[in-house]
Every structure is written in structure tokens, then in C-alpha cells.
Design a protein around this motif. Sequence first.
Motif, mmCIF file in Angstrom:
data_model
loop_
_atom_site.group_PDB
_atom_site.id
_atom_site.type_symbol
_atom_site.label_atom_id
_atom_site.label_comp_id
_atom_site.label_asym_id
_atom_site.label_seq_id
_atom_site.Cartn_x
_atom_site.Cartn_y
_atom_site.Cartn_z
ATOM 1 N N GLN A 118 15.005 130.539 -10.853
ATOM 2 C CA GLN A 118 15.206 130.710 -9.408
ATOM 3 C C GLN A 118 16.647 131.121 -9.070
ATOM 4 O O GLN A 118 17.216 130.678 -8.082
ATOM 5 N N TYR A 119 17.237 131.999 -9.908
ATOM 6 C CA TYR A 119 18.568 132.520 -9.646
ATOM 7 C C TYR A 119 18.452 133.730 -8.731
ATOM 8 O O TYR A 119 17.637 134.617 -8.964
ATOM 9 N N GLN A 120 19.276 133.760 -7.702
ATOM 10 C CA GLN A 120 19.275 134.872 -6.754
ATOM 11 C C GLN A 120 20.404 135.869 -7.016
ATOM 12 O O GLN A 120 20.557 136.837 -6.303
ATOM 13 N N ILE A 121 21.199 135.643 -8.035
ATOM 14 C CA ILE A 121 22.391 136.435 -8.324
ATOM 15 C C ILE A 121 22.037 137.919 -8.464
ATOM 16 O O ILE A 121 21.130 138.278 -9.210
ATOM 17 N N ALA A 122 22.775 138.762 -7.743
ATOM 18 C CA ALA A 122 22.606 140.207 -7.901
ATOM 19 C C ALA A 122 22.912 140.556 -9.354
ATOM 20 O O ALA A 122 23.991 140.262 -9.858
ATOM 21 N N THR A 123 21.945 141.176 -10.039
ATOM 22 C CA THR A 123 22.071 141.427 -11.475
ATOM 23 C C THR A 123 21.795 142.886 -11.804
ATOM 24 O O THR A 123 20.780 143.434 -11.403
ATOM 25 N N LEU A 124 22.724 143.467 -12.552
ATOM 26 C CA LEU A 124 22.539 144.812 -13.072
ATOM 27 C C LEU A 124 22.185 144.708 -14.539
ATOM 28 O O LEU A 124 22.734 143.870 -15.263
ATOM 29 N N ARG A 126 38.324 150.486 -11.262
ATOM 30 C CA ARG A 126 36.947 150.628 -11.700
ATOM 31 C C ARG A 126 36.014 150.056 -10.635
ATOM 32 O O ARG A 126 36.250 148.970 -10.119
ATOM 33 N N TYR A 127 34.972 150.806 -10.358
ATOM 34 C CA TYR A 127 33.976 150.414 -9.373
ATOM 35 C C TYR A 127 32.602 150.461 -10.016
ATOM 36 O O TYR A 127 32.413 151.122 -11.024
ATOM 37 N N ILE A 128 31.672 149.782 -9.390
ATOM 38 C CA ILE A 128 30.298 149.802 -9.877
ATOM 39 C C ILE A 128 29.391 150.214 -8.731
ATOM 40 O O ILE A 128 29.471 149.673 -7.627
ATOM 41 N N GLN A 129 28.541 151.174 -9.021
ATOM 42 C CA GLN A 129 27.487 151.577 -8.104
ATOM 43 C C GLN A 129 26.191 151.538 -8.892
ATOM 44 O O GLN A 129 26.157 151.957 -10.043
ATOM 45 N N GLY A 130 25.155 151.011 -8.287
ATOM 46 C CA GLY A 130 23.891 150.978 -8.995
ATOM 47 C C GLY A 130 22.842 150.186 -8.248
ATOM 48 O O GLY A 130 23.054 149.734 -7.124
ATOM 49 N N LYS A 131 21.710 150.041 -8.907
ATOM 50 C CA LYS A 131 20.581 149.317 -8.345
ATOM 51 C C LYS A 131 20.363 148.052 -9.161
ATOM 52 O O LYS A 131 20.271 148.099 -10.385
ATOM 53 N N THR A 132 20.297 146.918 -8.473
ATOM 54 C CA THR A 132 20.112 145.643 -9.160
ATOM 55 C C THR A 132 18.663 145.484 -9.604
ATOM 56 O O THR A 132 17.776 146.213 -9.157
ATOM 57 N N LEU A 133 18.439 144.501 -10.464
ATOM 58 C CA LEU A 133 17.072 144.188 -10.884
ATOM 59 C C LEU A 133 16.235 143.707 -9.703
ATOM 60 O O LEU A 133 15.017 143.777 -9.738
ATOM 61 N N GLN A 134 16.896 143.233 -8.662
ATOM 62 C CA GLN A 134 16.210 142.787 -7.456
ATOM 63 C C GLN A 134 15.876 143.953 -6.522
ATOM 64 O O GLN A 134 15.228 143.766 -5.496
ATOM 65 N N GLY A 135 16.320 145.168 -6.884
ATOM 66 C CA GLY A 135 16.002 146.362 -6.105
ATOM 67 C C GLY A 135 17.012 146.721 -5.030
ATOM 68 O O GLY A 135 16.794 147.648 -4.260
ATOM 69 N N ASP A 136 18.140 146.011 -4.985
ATOM 70 C CA ASP A 136 19.171 146.300 -3.990
ATOM 71 C C ASP A 136 20.207 147.260 -4.570
ATOM 72 O O ASP A 136 20.491 147.238 -5.762
ATOM 73 N N HIS A 137 20.784 148.068 -3.704
ATOM 74 C CA HIS A 137 21.850 148.971 -4.120
ATOM 75 C C HIS A 137 23.190 148.264 -3.927
ATOM 76 O O HIS A 137 23.388 147.583 -2.927
#
Length: 159
Positions: free
Chosen positions: A99-105, A26-37
Motif C-alpha cells: 500500500q505504498y503511494q510513492i511516485a515510482t519510476l 539534472r532533471y527527470i521527466q517521465g511517467k510513473t508506474l502509477q500513470g502520472d507524469h
Amino acid sequence: MRNTLTALLIGLSSLTLNAESHAQPRYIQGKTLQGDHVNTQGKVTYLKFWATWCRYCIEEMPHLNRIYNNRSPRLEVLSINIGLNQSEDLVKRFLDNNQYQIATLFDSDSSITRRFDVIGTPTHILLDEQGNEIYRTALMDEALQTALSTYLAKELSHD
């Protein structure tokens, strides 16, 4: 009797499909809430499924943030908000306020949550480069720390 047998066979075939889909990479592709792919294909990936209303999830977030900030380039770290009784704005505010920088979907349709058979929060899942599940736990524990330590730039202390 025939209807009962048919229902049983349908039930068994769905169990087989679920078992097979769980075994598939299983893989994940998407855009984070921070705007990164993001694309986890070919990467060791640490997933944390959580919600803002989950007390244990919130207690673990500072530690998850440290893991995210101290990871090696070989490790993808993604927080996945399950979207249940949540909104993108609420989750963004929570991350910003702390102030969390965690990539979040944000899993608005629960498709990621279902794909990974998550039934409660928090859920931590570690995947290998091929997308196969290496480890799963409900709470951040010693075994998860040990599994992750290979991919962290430096050891993390317990809170």
C-alpha cells in the motif's frame, strides 16, 4: 609509448566529461508506474534509487512512504526502481501489496541510474530547484532527515 599516451589522454578526457556531466543540473521527466507524469525541473527533488531484492531498500520503504505523504508542495519525491533483475509488474505488485503511494519510476534501461552515477542501492539524492545535487547518501541518515525537514509538512519520527 605513443599508444599508452593516447590511451591515457582518452582516459583523462572521459574523466573530465564525467566530472562535467556530474556538475551539470539534472532533471527527470517521465511517467510513473502509477500513470502520472513527472517533471522535476524547477523543484527541490528527493530521489531514492532502490530494488525489491535490496534488504535495506525494503526496510526504508515505510519511512519513504511517510516522507512522500507528508511532503510540502515544494518537494518532489520520487522512488526510482533501478530495473536490474526487476520487472514493472513485480515492482507494481510490491508497491500495491504494501500500500505504498510513492511516485515510482521504473528505470528499465538504467538511463536515470547512469545519469545520476548510482553504483549501489539504496542511494538517496537531494537536488535543489536548479537540479544541482545538495546531498547524497547510501542509507537514510540524520543529515538527510535534516536536509529534508525544510520541505516536510511535519517532522517525521525515526523508525
